[in-house]
Motif scaffolding. Structure first.
Motif, PDB file in Angstrom:
ATOM      1  N   ILE A  10       0.841  -1.202   0.000  1.00  0.00           N
ATOM      2  CA  ILE A  10       0.000   0.000   0.000  1.00  0.00           C
ATOM      3  C   ILE A  10       0.875   1.252   0.000  1.00  0.00           C
ATOM      4  CG2 ILE A  10      -1.608   1.374   1.389  1.00  0.00           C
ATOM      5  CD1 ILE A  10      -2.948  -0.886  -0.077  1.00  0.00           C
ATOM      6  N   TYR A  11       1.936   1.213   0.800  1.00  0.00           N
ATOM      7  CA  TYR A  11       2.864   2.351   0.838  1.00  0.00           C
ATOM      8  C   TYR A  11       3.487   2.596  -0.533  1.00  0.00           C
ATOM      9  CZ  TYR A  11       7.232   4.836   1.571  1.00  0.00           C
ATOM     10  OH  TYR A  11       8.277   5.718   1.449  1.00  0.00           O
ATOM     11  N   PHE A  12       3.940   1.542  -1.195  1.00  0.00           N
ATOM     12  CA  PHE A  12       4.529   1.677  -2.522  1.00  0.00           C
ATOM     13  C   PHE A  12       3.518   2.242  -3.527  1.00  0.00           C
ATOM     14  CE2 PHE A  12       7.927  -1.801  -1.771  1.00  0.00           C
ATOM     15  CZ  PHE A  12       8.812  -0.835  -1.319  1.00  0.00           C
ATOM     16  N   ILE A  13       2.280   1.801  -3.430  1.00  0.00           N
ATOM     17  CA  ILE A  13       1.240   2.297  -4.345  1.00  0.00           C
ATOM     18  C   ILE A  13       1.027   3.792  -4.167  1.00  0.00           C
ATOM     19  CG2 ILE A  13      -1.235   2.193  -4.861  1.00  0.00           C
ATOM     20  CD1 ILE A  13      -1.091  -0.825  -4.228  1.00  0.00           C
ATOM     21  N   ILE A  14       1.000   4.248  -2.919  1.00  0.00           N
ATOM     22  CA  ILE A  14       0.826   5.681  -2.652  1.00  0.00           C
ATOM     23  C   ILE A  14       1.997   6.480  -3.223  1.00  0.00           C
ATOM     24  CG2 ILE A  14       0.690   7.422  -0.837  1.00  0.00           C
ATOM     25  CD1 ILE A  14      -0.750   5.354   0.895  1.00  0.00           C
ATOM     26  N   VAL A  15       3.208   5.952  -3.032  1.00  0.00           N
ATOM     27  CA  VAL A  15       4.401   6.633  -3.564  1.00  0.00           C
ATOM     28  C   VAL A  15       4.329   6.728  -5.083  1.00  0.00           C
ATOM     29  CG1 VAL A  15       6.880   6.375  -3.909  1.00  0.00           C
ATOM     30  CG2 VAL A  15       5.903   6.067  -1.630  1.00  0.00           C
ATOM     31  N   PHE A  16       3.952   5.628  -5.734  1.00  0.00           N
ATOM     32  CA  PHE A  16       3.820   5.651  -7.195  1.00  0.00           C
ATOM     33  C   PHE A  16       2.751   6.656  -7.632  1.00  0.00           C
ATOM     34  CE2 PHE A  16       5.622   1.158  -7.390  1.00  0.00           C
ATOM     35  CZ  PHE A  16       6.813   1.588  -7.941  1.00  0.00           C
ATOM     36  N   TYR A  17       1.685   6.752  -6.861  1.00  0.00           N
ATOM     37  CA  TYR A  17       0.619   7.696  -7.203  1.00  0.00           C
ATOM     38  C   TYR A  17       1.162   9.120  -7.258  1.00  0.00           C
ATOM     39  CZ  TYR A  17      -3.260  10.899  -6.600  1.00  0.00           C
ATOM     40  OH  TYR A  17      -4.115  11.963  -6.735  1.00  0.00           O
ATOM     41  N   PHE A  18       1.935   9.504  -6.238  1.00  0.00           N
ATOM     42  CA  PHE A  18       2.507  10.849  -6.229  1.00  0.00           C
ATOM     43  C   PHE A  18       3.408  11.058  -7.444  1.00  0.00           C
ATOM     44  CE2 PHE A  18       1.440  11.065  -1.664  1.00  0.00           C
ATOM     45  CZ  PHE A  18       0.930  12.347  -1.610  1.00  0.00           C
ATOM     46  N   GLY A  19       4.240  10.051  -7.745  1.00  0.00           N
ATOM     47  CA  GLY A  19       5.159  10.194  -8.864  1.00  0.00           C
ATOM     48  C   GLY A  19       4.453  10.402 -10.185  1.00  0.00           C
ATOM     49  N   PHE A  20       3.448   9.603 -10.468  1.00  0.00           N
ATOM     50  CA  PHE A  20       2.762   9.705 -11.757  1.00  0.00           C
ATOM     51  C   PHE A  20       1.735  10.834 -11.784  1.00  0.00           C
ATOM     52  CE2 PHE A  20       4.375   5.328 -11.866  1.00  0.00           C
ATOM     53  CZ  PHE A  20       4.971   5.346 -13.121  1.00  0.00           C
ATOM     54  N   HIS A  21       1.209  11.217 -10.611  1.00  0.00           N
ATOM     55  CA  HIS A  21       0.255  12.318 -10.550  1.00  0.00           C
ATOM     56  C   HIS A  21       0.895  13.630 -10.984  1.00  0.00           C
ATOM     57  CE1 HIS A  21      -3.063  14.822  -9.164  1.00  0.00           C
ATOM     58  NE2 HIS A  21      -2.196  15.538  -8.449  1.00  0.00           N
ATOM     59  N   PHE A  22       2.158  13.839 -10.601  1.00  0.00           N
ATOM     60  CA  PHE A  22       2.841  15.086 -10.931  1.00  0.00           C
ATOM     61  C   PHE A  22       3.696  14.977 -12.193  1.00  0.00           C
ATOM     62  CE2 PHE A  22       2.310  15.494  -6.262  1.00  0.00           C
ATOM     63  CZ  PHE A  22       1.547  16.661  -6.254  1.00  0.00           C
TER      64      PHE A  22
END
Length: 479
Positions: A10-22
């Motif tokens: 879940i932590y990795f998914i959140i981190v990826f979300y930030f990366g691809f969101h911006f």
């Protein structure tokens, strides 16, 4: 164990979300490296704290109070003094121009040669120092994999853990740029502070009221609460002698937060000087209380493991893996990952920045390509500690500080000379050579006399100023 892995995923998914969101906002250099100076100073301050404290704080600070006492807080007091000096003296110059890399300020004053030399030194020291940080953060992941039943050597597990950690960090750093890194840093800071508080409460819960009172009295009788060291040791290590510790901490902070691009980048990414000053001084106060939190953990672990033979540098990792129940183990491992990834992502971005601007590589490579390249280099650097940790006499935290201490003193001298109104009394090329020679001199003096890391920075500072003065006198003699 399944729930621990689920938490980490879940932590990795959140981190990826930030990366691809911006990712869509990172095409131009001013956005990829400074987010167009649109981020609020509070987020930048927390990003700065997350970046500088890293996994070494989470895992190694407890080892210091486990071995000795709270004397490391002397260094933290010096940090606050040092940041205040940077905020009031150096920072106004950085906001007076339109520079993205702080080393461009040196180039504008002294020419390309000093600019690129200090950039190169920054690159080498960051690769080595942050390679250690990446190594440290991989240890609990390797332990977790061992508990899952992987029947391979600890070294192989460690390298596998390093690979996973590096891949995740590189992906969100390359795609998201500075904006994603800052907001991910804030999330990571919240996670590892929560992890630290949770660990402290968990250790506390292992004691009854009477046992805890006895533990406090036992620690007090052993002098484990001592903060200030007033006794100068004629023959031993004086890293924490109060005068050396506070002055050394001040110099370290001036060097790191006044001349180190990775940290200064967060300060000059704010909209104005006043906000930058709040970021610097505020971060010093937050770091002080972070150190206090993790030193308390180390002291309680000393009582908890009384009589057991556990290496101090691995005691907190050992506690996390063996004593923390699921799914809270996953949360603490995520906190370790957070503390490591915040530093590593920032290092990747700042190394990309300095080579794009100071070495003008942006003519041939995009920011993302440069970030990918330095991400791979950091991974390779993280393998170096496997050849050192068995023979290095000091703790892994002090090892990391020592690497940076060799270069910070001369770097501070460069920026203080640049701040002055007078031009260099020597050529830029000679100045670059003297800068490198002052680093080698600092290394030699430190190794021969076995000086503490708190003394290395002021010695390096004095070396470069002295060499420049000698060069000035020789130039006058030639005339």
């Amino acid at each position: 164990m399944i729930w621990d892995i689920f938490v980490i995923l879940i932590y990795f998914i959140i981190v990826f979300y930030f990366g691809f969101h911006f990712a869509k906002n990172t095409q131009k250099e001013d956005d990829f490296y400074l987010a167009k100076k649109e981020i609020h100073w509070v987020f930048l301050m927390l990003s700065l704290v997350a970046t500088e404290t890293s996994s070494l704080t989470f895992l190694s600070i407890p080892s210091l109070s486990y071995k000795t006492d709270f004397r490391f807080l002397e260094i933290a007091i010096g940090y606050i003094f040092g940041r205040t000096i940077v905020a009031l003296y150096l920072l106004p110059s950085y906001f007076s121009g339109n520079t993205i890399s702080v080393y461009e300020y040196v180039g504008n004053r002294f020419g390309k040669s000093p600019q690129r030399t200090i950039s190169l030194v920054f690159t080498v020291s960051r690769l080595l120092g942050d390679g250690i940080r990446l190594y440290v953060s991989s240890l609990p992941i390797a332990f977790l994999m061992e508990r899952m039943g992987f029947s391979v050597s600890p070294e192989i597990l460690g390298i596998l853990a390093l690979t996973i950690l590096s891949i995740v960090t590189i992906i969100y750093s390359v795609f998201g740029g500075f904006r994603a890194i800052v907001f991910t840093d804030v999330l990571q800071w919240i996670i590892y502070i929560f992890g630290g508080i949770f660990a402290l409460v968990l250790i506390f819960s292992q004691f009854g009221n009477t046992e805890f009172s006895n533990a406090i009295e036992h620690l007090q009788s052993l002098g484990k609460w001592k903060v200030f060291v007033f006794d100068y040791n004629q023959t031993g290590d004086n890293s924490y002698f109060i005068l050396f510790a506070i002055i050394g901490g001040s110099f370290i902070s001036i060097g790191s937060h006044g001349t180190d691009l990775m940290l200064v980048q967060r300060v000059i990414a704010t909209k104005n000087l006043h906000s930058g000053q709040k970021i610097l001084i505020g971060s010093g106060i937050v770091v002080f209380f972070q150190f206090l939190l993790f030193l308390c953990i180390g002291s309680l672990l000393f009582v908890f493991y009384d009589g057991k033979s556990i290496p101090p540098d691995k005691v907190f990792s050992h506690f996390i893996i063996t004593e923390v129940p699921s799914p809270f183990l996953g949360i603490l491992v995520a906190a370790i990952l957070a503390s490591a990834m915040s530093t590593l992502s920032s290092t990747i971005n700042s190394l990309s920045l300095t080579w794009a601007r100071d070495w003008e590589m942006d003519k041939w490579f995009s920011p993302r390509i440069l970030s990918l390249f330095f991400g791979v280099l950091l991974f390779l650097a993280s393998l170096i500690p496997y050849t050192l940790v068995d023979t290095w006499e000091k703790g892994i935290l002090e090892m990391g500080l020592t690497i940076f201490s060799y270069t910070l003193g001369p770097s501070i001298a460069v920026f203080f000379l640049a701040k002055g109104k007078k031009d260099l009394p020597i050529t830029g090329s000679l100045f670059s050579l003297l800068f490198l020679f002052s680093i080698l001199t600092t290394v030699g003096v430190g190794l021969v006399w076995k000086l503490s890391f708190t003394l290395l920075v002021p010695i390096g500072f004095g070396c470069l100023l002295g060499f420049v003065s000698i060069g000035k006198m020789l130039k006058k003699v030639d005339r």
